[in-house]
Enzyme design. Structure first.
Site, PDB file in Angstrom:
ATOM      1  N   GLY A 173       0.759  -0.975  -0.019  1.00  0.00           N
ATOM      2  CA  GLY A 173       0.020  -0.082   0.139  1.00  0.00           C
ATOM      3  C   GLY A 173       0.872   1.159   0.123  1.00  0.00           C
ATOM      4  O   GLY A 173       2.095   1.176  -0.188  1.00  0.00           O
ATOM      5  N   GLY A 197       6.892  -7.233  -6.838  1.00  0.00           N
ATOM      6  CA  GLY A 197       6.078  -8.127  -7.739  1.00  0.00           C
ATOM      7  C   GLY A 197       5.364  -7.066  -8.814  1.00  0.00           C
ATOM      8  O   GLY A 197       5.737  -6.272  -9.113  1.00  0.00           O
ATOM      9  N   ASP A 228       5.574 -16.605  -6.503  1.00  0.00           N
ATOM     10  CA  ASP A 228       4.674 -17.172  -7.492  1.00  0.00           C
ATOM     11  C   ASP A 228       5.349 -17.588  -8.652  1.00  0.00           C
ATOM     12  O   ASP A 228       4.453 -17.918  -9.400  1.00  0.00           O
ATOM     13  CB  ASP A 228       3.175 -16.426  -7.408  1.00  0.00           C
ATOM     14  CG  ASP A 228       2.424 -16.366  -6.043  1.00  0.00           C
ATOM     15  OD1 ASP A 228       3.250 -16.898  -5.148  1.00  0.00           O
ATOM     16  OD2 ASP A 228       1.604 -15.357  -5.897  1.00  0.00           O
ATOM     17  N   MET A 271       1.482 -21.246  -1.919  1.00  0.00           N
ATOM     18  CA  MET A 271       1.321 -19.844  -2.282  1.00  0.00           C
ATOM     19  C   MET A 271       0.824 -19.994  -3.675  1.00  0.00           C
ATOM     20  O   MET A 271       1.247 -21.143  -4.335  1.00  0.00           O
ATOM     21  CB  MET A 271       2.504 -19.123  -2.227  1.00  0.00           C
ATOM     22  CG  MET A 271       3.140 -18.640  -0.763  1.00  0.00           C
ATOM     23  SD  MET A 271       3.774 -20.218   0.101  1.00  0.00           S
ATOM     24  CE  MET A 271       5.414 -20.123  -0.954  1.00  0.00           C
ATOM     25  N   GLY A 272       0.364 -18.949  -4.264  1.00  0.00           N
ATOM     26  CA  GLY A 272      -0.126 -18.978  -5.617  1.00  0.00           C
ATOM     27  C   GLY A 272      -1.255 -18.242  -5.805  1.00  0.00           C
ATOM     28  O   GLY A 272      -2.434 -18.941  -5.645  1.00  0.00           O
TER      29      GLY A 272
HETATM   30  P1  ATP Z   1       3.794  -9.393  -4.057  1.00  0.00           P
HETATM   31  O1  ATP Z   1       4.190 -10.655  -5.120  1.00  0.00           O
HETATM   32  O2  ATP Z   1       4.215  -9.530  -2.899  1.00  0.00           O
HETATM   33  O3  ATP Z   1       2.347  -9.292  -4.154  1.00  0.00           O
HETATM   34  P2  ATP Z   1       3.695  -6.875  -5.177  1.00  0.00           P
HETATM   35  O4  ATP Z   1       4.686  -5.804  -5.836  1.00  0.00           O
HETATM   36  O5  ATP Z   1       2.421  -7.359  -6.202  1.00  0.00           O
HETATM   37  O6  ATP Z   1       4.215  -7.991  -4.718  1.00  0.00           O
HETATM   38  P3  ATP Z   1       1.575  -5.406  -3.843  1.00  0.00           P
HETATM   39  O7  ATP Z   1       1.496  -5.165  -2.236  1.00  0.00           O
HETATM   40  O8  ATP Z   1       0.512  -5.578  -4.805  1.00  0.00           O
HETATM   41  O9  ATP Z   1       2.649  -6.216  -4.058  1.00  0.00           O
HETATM   42  O10 ATP Z   1       2.071  -3.754  -4.312  1.00  0.00           O
HETATM   43  C1  ATP Z   1       3.568  -3.352  -3.773  1.00  0.00           C
HETATM   44  C2  ATP Z   1       3.385  -1.850  -3.924  1.00  0.00           C
HETATM   45  O11 ATP Z   1       2.946  -1.339  -5.146  1.00  0.00           O
HETATM   46  C3  ATP Z   1       2.335  -1.110  -3.064  1.00  0.00           C
HETATM   47  O12 ATP Z   1       2.841  -0.254  -2.288  1.00  0.00           O
HETATM   48  C4  ATP Z   1       1.106  -0.871  -3.877  1.00  0.00           C
HETATM   49  O13 ATP Z   1       0.571   0.218  -3.220  1.00  0.00           O
HETATM   50  C5  ATP Z   1       1.801  -0.340  -4.929  1.00  0.00           C
HETATM   51  N1  ATP Z   1       1.194  -0.594  -6.071  1.00  0.00           N
HETATM   52  C6  ATP Z   1       0.382  -1.964  -6.462  1.00  0.00           C
HETATM   53  N2  ATP Z   1      -0.557  -1.853  -7.634  1.00  0.00           N
HETATM   54  C7  ATP Z   1       0.055  -0.453  -8.286  1.00  0.00           C
HETATM   55  C8  ATP Z   1      -0.357   0.168  -9.396  1.00  0.00           C
HETATM   56  N3  ATP Z   1      -1.204  -0.374 -10.129  1.00  0.00           N
HETATM   57  N4  ATP Z   1       0.111   1.362  -9.368  1.00  0.00           N
HETATM   58  C9  ATP Z   1       1.185   2.029  -8.457  1.00  0.00           C
HETATM   59  N5  ATP Z   1       1.474   1.433  -7.368  1.00  0.00           N
HETATM   60  C10 ATP Z   1       0.915   0.124  -7.355  1.00  0.00           C
END
Ligand code: ATP
Ligand code: MG
Length: 456
Positions: A173, A197, A228, A271-272
């Site tokens: 977030g 990710g 994942d 996980m996944g």
């Molecule tokens: P994981 O594999 O652990 O889920 P992730 O990078 O997908 O990794 P998220 O918690 O979804 O993890 O997002 C990481 C950060 O990227 C957060 O701070 C989130 O607010 C930000 N973020 C997610 N989606 C967007 C987006 N579309 N645009 C800008 N920032 C984003």
């Protein structure tokens, strides 16, 4: 446009900048260890040419009917796709002494984060970078005034690979792109390394675009962090191998429990969220799984050809059974919740607990005793340090991230495609999550191994 699909955004597209000779050399300390009398000097230094490319796919299917065929069009005609090779360049676009580099780790934990951080710091210092900072707790650290930045150097990161987790901390977030770029500007960061990710990559690309809109010469380079393995085009991402290996411990325990109990059923949730790679690979590697359930392949629990009936059959014939389910599988059979986590990801229902309860209820109803043991090793796996192959992958990716930034690219990510280390434009790898193709040979192999039917 297949010709230019993998072209990389470069700072010189936006800024009027000239390259300078690199400060990165493999034998810059007077050492003669890199020999090979007749080799050109550039090659001894390991410089990769900007025009080098790696071929994305090295298989040519003769027909769409071939097993696993991925064809561009109906008659399987072929288009070669080339991607940029990663590595140090002879010409660089930043003066190392003046570089102000930042590193941030976002999302959840994944084995290998510290290894990547460590290699980024080592490589930056080899170029001659003096100022390297870590942004604490993901994107949040950019604007939460209570979180001081972490000065990084070889000394600080020397031993961090000995433990799992992230030296910098992670969070979800709080990604307000405009505020983040304000903070980048205020701190004077001009090279930003972002580990995360899919969500993190989307944020990184937005940061890259916003920096250029504001005419800030900042190189944004990502290293994909996803347990994942759900990043498009890449052979695998760091942490995946380790997760599969660790998952096998849980599977083995489930197997022992199931095997030692009268009518034992072991159930392991892995996980996944949208991709079943960990469940599929852990099932394949352990050889102890009778039923593997992944998000990509629908299944039913009840009735003829349902999972429960199959478990009855297994108990009858083998005396025990082991089930592996990916967290994103079978979400259609759970009550929908509108809840989201801090990053906006939908909070999934717990399919593991659901299946556990359904198995118990079913066997009670049919009057057959069954002893169900449920294991959820998620957080134990994510907190591990990487195994040997992941540690090497982290090393290569971390080093290449730095080479990519010095080469002047921005809005890129590093990866391994078709066994070669490459740079890719961010949007190409996050257009959708990479998922298991139910018609792929690997899923077919998994079915052959478990012996499970189609649960439909
Ligand atoms: P994981 O594999 O652990 O889920 P992730 O990078 O997908 O990794 P998220 O918690 O979804 O993890 O997002 C990481 C950060 O990227 C957060 O701070 C989130 O607010 C930000 N973020 C997610 N989606 C967007 C987006 N579309 N645009 C800008 N920032 C984003
Ligand atoms: Mg995510």
């Amino acid at each position: 446009d297949f010709e230019n699909r993998f072209d990389l955004p470069h700072l010189r597209d936006v800024f009027d900048i000239k390259p300078m000779p690199t400060t990165f050399s493999l034998h810059n300390r007077g050492s003669q260890i890199v020999s090979g009398a007749d080799l050109p000097e550039d090659r001894k230094n390991g410089y990769v040419n900007d025009d080098d490319r790696a071929l994305l796919k090295v298989i040519k299917y003769s027909s769409p009917t071939s097993a696993g065929a991925e064809c561009i069009d109906a008659d399987c005609s072929w288009v070669e796709q080339w991607v940029h090779r990663a590595g140090p360049r002879k010409q660089i676009y930043f003066e190392p002494e003046k570089v102000n580099a930042g590193i941030v780790t976002c999302g959840g934990l994944c084995p290998g984060l510290n290894d990547v951080i460590r290699q980024i710091v080592f490589t930056l210092e080899l170029y001659g970078v003096k100022k390297i900072i870590g942004i604490p707790f993901g994107y949040r650290g950019f604007f939460d005034q209570g979180l001081p930045e972490i000065p990084l150097s070889r000394n600080v990161v020397q031993n961090i690979n000995l433990a799992g987790g992230s030296l910098l901390g992670v969070s979800r977030g709080g990604a307000n792109v405009s505020e983040i770029v304000d903070s980048i500007q205020a701190r004077g960061i001009d090279m930003l390394f972002i580990l995360g990710g899919n969500g993190t990559h989307a944020g990184a690309n937005a940061i890259h675009n916003e920096c250029h809109k504001r005419k800030m010469k900042v190189s944004v380079v990502c290293v994909p962090k996803t347990i994942d393995n759900d990043i498009l085009l890449m052979d695998k991402t760091f942490g995946f191998d380790t997760s599969v290996e660790e998952a096998q411990r849980a599977i083995n325990s489930a197997y022992i429990e199931a095997h030692s109990a009268y009518h034992g059923i072991g159930l392991v949730k892995l996980m996944g969220r949208s991709s079943g790679f960990i469940a599929m690979h852990a099932s394949l590697s352990s050889g102890q799984i009778d039923v593997c359930l992944i998000p990509e392949v629908p299944f039913k629990l009840d009735g003829p050809y349902g999972v429960l009936q199959h478990l009855e059959h297994l108990i009858e014939t083998k005396g025990s059974a082991v089930v592996c389910v990916a967290e994103g599988a079978g979400q259609d059979m759970l009550e929908k919740s509108n809840a989201t986590d801090a990053s906006g990801n939908v909070v999934l229902g717990d399919i593991g607990v659901h299946i556990q309860q359904r198995i118990k209820r079913h066997f009670k109803e049919v009057g057959v005793p069954a002893d169900v043991k449920y294991i959820d090793p998620t957080y134990m796996i994510r907190a591990c340090r990487p195994n040997a192959s992941d540690a090497i992958l982290c090393t290569v990716l971390g080093q290449n991230a730095v080479h990519g930034a010095f080469a002047g690219y921005s809005g890129i990510t590093v990866g391994i495609c078709n066994t070669h280390y490459v740079y890719l434009p961010i949007p190409e790898v996050i257009a959708s999550p990479r998922t298991v193709d139910p018609n792929s040979r690997m899923w077919h192999r998994c079915l052959t191994s478990t012996g499970q039917p189609d649960f439909m």
